[in-house]
Write a protein that holds these residues in place. Structure first.
Motif, mmCIF file in Angstrom:
data_model
loop_
_atom_site.group_PDB
_atom_site.id
_atom_site.type_symbol
_atom_site.label_atom_id
_atom_site.label_comp_id
_atom_site.label_asym_id
_atom_site.label_seq_id
_atom_site.Cartn_x
_atom_site.Cartn_y
_atom_site.Cartn_z
ATOM 1 N N GLU A 121 26.846 50.675 33.172
ATOM 2 C CA GLU A 121 27.204 49.836 33.414
ATOM 3 C C GLU A 121 27.279 48.980 34.234
ATOM 4 O O GLU A 121 28.197 49.176 34.919
ATOM 5 N N SER A 122 26.629 47.990 35.276
ATOM 6 C CA SER A 122 27.131 47.274 36.284
ATOM 7 C C SER A 122 28.138 45.997 35.703
ATOM 8 O O SER A 122 27.661 45.456 35.105
ATOM 9 N N PRO A 123 29.171 46.233 36.302
ATOM 10 C CA PRO A 123 30.070 45.332 36.542
ATOM 11 C C PRO A 123 30.254 43.835 36.802
ATOM 12 O O PRO A 123 29.381 43.505 37.916
ATOM 13 N N LYS A 124 29.685 42.576 35.847
ATOM 14 C CA LYS A 124 29.950 40.867 36.560
ATOM 15 C C LYS A 124 31.408 40.465 37.160
ATOM 16 O O LYS A 124 31.948 41.460 36.909
ATOM 17 N N LEU A 125 30.942 39.898 37.617
ATOM 18 C CA LEU A 125 32.355 39.180 38.707
ATOM 19 C C LEU A 125 32.412 37.817 37.773
ATOM 20 O O LEU A 125 31.121 37.368 37.201
ATOM 21 N N ILE A 126 33.570 38.690 37.288
ATOM 22 C CA ILE A 126 34.135 37.704 36.471
ATOM 23 C C ILE A 126 35.228 36.865 36.990
ATOM 24 O O ILE A 126 36.173 37.794 37.701
ATOM 25 N N ALA A 127 36.062 35.519 36.229
ATOM 26 C CA ALA A 127 36.437 34.680 36.663
ATOM 27 C C ALA A 127 38.287 35.147 35.369
ATOM 28 O O ALA A 127 37.762 34.899 34.715
ATOM 29 N N HIS A 128 39.029 35.236 37.202
ATOM 30 C CA HIS A 128 40.674 35.498 36.035
ATOM 31 C C HIS A 128 41.134 34.199 36.309
ATOM 32 O O HIS A 128 40.722 33.041 37.089
ATOM 33 N N GLU A 129 42.354 34.689 36.288
ATOM 34 C CA GLU A 129 43.419 33.527 36.849
ATOM 35 C C GLU A 129 43.007 32.852 38.039
ATOM 36 O O GLU A 129 42.934 33.500 38.840
ATOM 37 N N GLN A 130 43.527 31.680 38.180
ATOM 38 C CA GLN A 130 43.429 31.070 39.475
ATOM 39 C C GLN A 130 42.672 30.564 40.665
ATOM 40 O O GLN A 130 42.676 31.731 41.856
ATOM 41 N N GLY A 131 41.582 31.028 39.542
ATOM 42 C CA GLY A 131 40.117 31.470 40.730
ATOM 43 C C GLY A 131 39.348 32.414 41.121
ATOM 44 O O GLY A 131 38.843 32.518 41.983
ATOM 45 N N HIS A 132 40.609 33.334 40.438
ATOM 46 C CA HIS A 132 40.301 34.614 41.480
ATOM 47 C C HIS A 132 39.578 35.606 40.469
ATOM 48 O O HIS A 132 39.358 35.712 39.192
ATOM 49 N N THR A 133 37.960 36.006 40.906
ATOM 50 C CA THR A 133 36.638 36.449 40.753
ATOM 51 C C THR A 133 36.322 37.950 40.717
ATOM 52 O O THR A 133 36.932 38.475 41.952
#
Ligand SMILES: Nc1ncnc2c1ncn2[C@@H]1O[C@H](COP(=O)(O)OP(=O)(O)OP(=O)(O)O)[C@@H](O)[C@H]1O
Ligand SMILES: Nc1ncnc2c1ncn2[C@@H]1O[C@H](COP(=O)(O)OP(=O)(O)O)[C@@H](O)[C@H]1O
Ligand code: SF4
Ligand SMILES: [Mg+2]
Ligand SMILES: [Mg+2]
Lengths: 309, 329
Positions: free
Chosen positions: B305-317
């Motif tokens: 599975e290709s990982p999606k670009l996901i947002a974590h804390e402080q706008g860190h993706t």
């Protein structure tokens, strides 16, 4: 242990037409002296066109110096007849920046590595054994020896070029920007390899780069070259902690993010990056710490102050 | 970090090249947003898709070799990909401008620097001859070529490489663009010149309140100049964060390894971290994560599975299945 390489007052004048079309000689290397200890890792850093490659070629007598002496293991290379010189040259090899142009595209890797060995009359079985061992050393499977350069990546090609430089069992290796053309993620592989084989084969390095970070990481001594001259030369830590020459200071100040990354050195840099036009004078401040005042920089003088308001 | 609307938004952009019936997947669906007043650094190895990203924004992809398979590029909400060539031309130069890696290739050798600037501002800003002349002087002063007025009447070949790059910058900003793209503007320069150009770009961003896309393969240059960084690998944005955050804490194994592989004098004699293997070939089209073949953390899921670009804390993706795990690399 004593020096393996001693350069004394090397001058190299390029004859013929310069880039400006003028027909006079151009002094690319101007009175350079230094020595490299056996097993030393000597760094030469300087900007494009300052004479690094010219100096390297002069030291190896590929383009003999116009004047000055190179002693290899105590022997003056200039005093040797060509047959003897050839024997000495085997003991010193050079790896160039561009791995694409330094391998013959029509030759298999095995044949490229064989050349020198054939010349000294080594038989096929011994050759194959040696080549396989060298390819293995640089992380290329011996089975790939029958392939051509274009079938390899840039990083692999540079490793093959390094293997080829090792076929004659040299003691001295000149590395002229050996990783500059490699991708960031591949550079580290080649740098590690160079450090490994240096250790394993007890080699002596002259490591040339424009990247002062890299030189500081690789080398125990660093010489800074500027317009054909060595303007400062010292043990790496000392150079970073205490740069005396104005050009060295500017160079350190130009490291992106600052020189702080390097051994926490504090540098006192001319604030606007400009350098004075001091008369040349070489001084030896302490043993092994040579410094000159020459800069006399022209051309791209930092010029932010004038127009940016 | 930035609460205003972006100037440029790229969504799911996929670009493919066809050459001798071979397909090269240059961009495999990238998402990125650029803001006013912010220098956005794009860092990646050669062939990772940096220039293709820049050329897509400029509408300068080589045709017919390149095909845009999907995605959108919006400038202040307006879709650029559906604009006509004429409409695009007015955007180029006046709203979005670009500084190229090799200035020599993009400066016209037949005209003086002054003439090239005058032509730009007469065309795009409708200035008369006299105004254009004043403007050219002002711009050259701005980029530090003004002192003696020599650059104004100089042909490109009469300038050193650092001066050429400054002239290129002067031309690029001549029509007050809102957004400037700089594609490896210092890669061919010596370090001492490099620092000057970086400083100049920073000053210009502040003065002109431009947004900027700054492309480089060198993390230390990006660290010096950018406010925000995106890391691109094999046509995918794998991680994006503010500069402070990214260098402090990486959420993608590729970025972490890349940082660990930079030589540092403090660790002289110690081995550098390396990334095994080679960059994914552009002709490959893996089902899973593009970094999986080289990733020391890859698990079965990564290939599937290709990982999606996901947002974590402080706008860190981050585009990694295991971004939030504490890995030890
Ligand atoms: N064969 C030649 N004929 C004339 N001039 C030359 C020749 N080779 C080099 N030069 C000049 O000598 C100077 C030093 O060149 P050299 O190649 O040694 O520089 P370098 O320090 O190795 O630069 P780089 O970092 O770009 O490799 C330059 O000004 C160059 O133009
Ligand atoms: N004109 C072109 N024709 C075919 N392929 C291209 C062309 N330009 C770029 N590519 C391919 O697109 C990918 C990304 O290239 P590019 O954006 O130039 O990389 P970089 O990150 O080095 O700027 C690479 O695989 C490259 O080979
Ligand atoms: S998704 Fe898997 S293969 Fe890709 S970077 Fe994360 S751990 Fe590595
Ligand atoms: Mg050179
Ligand atoms: Mg590019």
């Amino acid at each position: 242990m004593g020096p393996l390489i001693q350069c004394r007052n090397i001058v190299k004048i390029h004859r013929g037409r310069g880039i400006d079309g003028a027909k006079r000689g151009f002094k690319a290397v101007d009175d350079v002296s230094f020595s490299i200890e056996k097993n030393g890792n000597f760094g030469l850093v300087g900007e494009s066109g300052c004479g690094k490659t010219t100096l390297a070629r002069a030291i190896l007598y590929l383009d003999p110096p116009t004047s000055g002496k190179v002693l290899f293991d105590g022997v003056d290379l200039g005093s040797l007849r060509s047959r003897h010189l050839r024997a000495f040259r085997r003991r010193m090899q050079i790896v160039f920046q561009d791995p694409h142009s330094s391998l013959d595209p029509r030759m298999t890797i095995y044949d490229s590595l064989s050349e020198g060995l054939v010349n000294i009359g080594m038989d096929r079985a011994a050759r194959t054994k040696k080549i396989n061992r060298l390819l293995d050393l640089v992380g290329i499977s011996g089975a790939m020896g029958s392939r051509f350069p274009h079938e390899f990546s840039t990083g692999q090609r540079q490793r093959i070029v390094i293997a080829r430089a090792l076929t004659m069992d040299p003691e001295f290796l000149v590395l002229d920007e050996p990783v500059s053309n490699l991708d960031v993620s591949i550079q580290a592989q080649v740098i590690n390899l160079l450090l490994d084989i240096k250790e394993e084969l007890s080699l002596t390095y002259l490591f040339i780069s424009h990247d002062i970070n890299l030189v500081a990481y690789m080398c125990d001594t660093v010489a800074v070259m500027y317009k054909g001259k060595i303007v400062e030369q010292e043990p790496t830590e000392e150079l970073f902690a205490n740069p005396r020459n104005e050009y060295t200071q500017t160079l350190l100040a130009s490291i992106p993010g600052g020189a702080g990354r390097i051994s926490g050195a504090s540098t006192n840099i001319a604030k606007d990056g400009t350098m004075g036009n001091t008369a040349s004078a070489v001084r030896e401040l302490s043993k092994g710490h040579v410094v000159s005042n020459t800069t006399g920089r022209t051309g791209d003088k930092p010029d932010l102050t004038g127009g940016t308001r | 970090m930035n609460t205003t609307e972006p100037i440029i938004t790229i969504e799911n952009l996929r670009v493919e090249f066809t050459q001798e019936r071979q397909k090269a997947f240059a961009l495999r669906g990238i998402d990125i947003a650029f803001y006013k007043d912010e220098i956005h650094g794009l860092v990646g190895e050669s062939g990772s898709g940096k220039t293709v990203t820049a050329m897509s924004i400029m509408g300068l992809l080589p045709k017919p070799a390149a095909t845009i398979l999907s995605g959108s590029i919006r400038y202040e909400g307006k879709e650029l990909l559906s604009l006509s060539e004429d409409a695009l031309r007015t955007y180029r130069g006046s709203k979005i401008a670009m500084v190229f890696q090799e200035p020599a290739k993009y400066l016209n050798p037949a005209f003086t620097v002054g003439e090239q600037i005058r032509e730009m501002v007469m065309l795009h800003k409708g200035l008369n001859k006299h105004q254009a002349e004043m403007r050219a002087r002002e711009l050259l002063g701005l980029v530090g070529l003004g002192k003696d007025g020599r650059a104004l009447g100089a042909y490109p070949h009469e300038l050193s490489s650092g001066m050429k790059q400054r002239a290129m910058i002067a031309i690029a900003i001549s029509c007050d663009p809102d957004f400037l793209i700089a594609d490896e503007p210092t890669t061919s320069l010596d370090v001492t010149l490099q620092l000057q150009i970086l400083k100049l770009l920073k000053i210009l961003k502040k003065m002109k309140r431009m947004g900027m896309l700054f492309i480089s393969h060198d993390l230390s240059v990006i660290r010096e100049i950018a406010d925000r960084v995106s890391v691109i690998y094999a046509g995918k944005i794998v991680e994006s964060a503010s500069v402070a955050r990214l260098f402090e804490h990486q959420m993608h194994p590729y970025t972490r390894l890349l940082l660990l592989s930079i030589p540092d004098a403090r660790h002289r004699g110690k081995k550098l971290a390396t990334i095994a293997g080679q960059v994914l070939d552009a002709t490959n089209d893996p089902q899973g994560c593009v970094f999986a073949p080289r990733c020391p953390l890859a698990k079965e899921l990564c290939y599937r599975e290709s990982p999606k670009l996901i947002a974590h804390e402080q706008g860190h993706t981050s585009a990694c299945h295991f971004a939030e795990e504490a890995w030890d690399l």
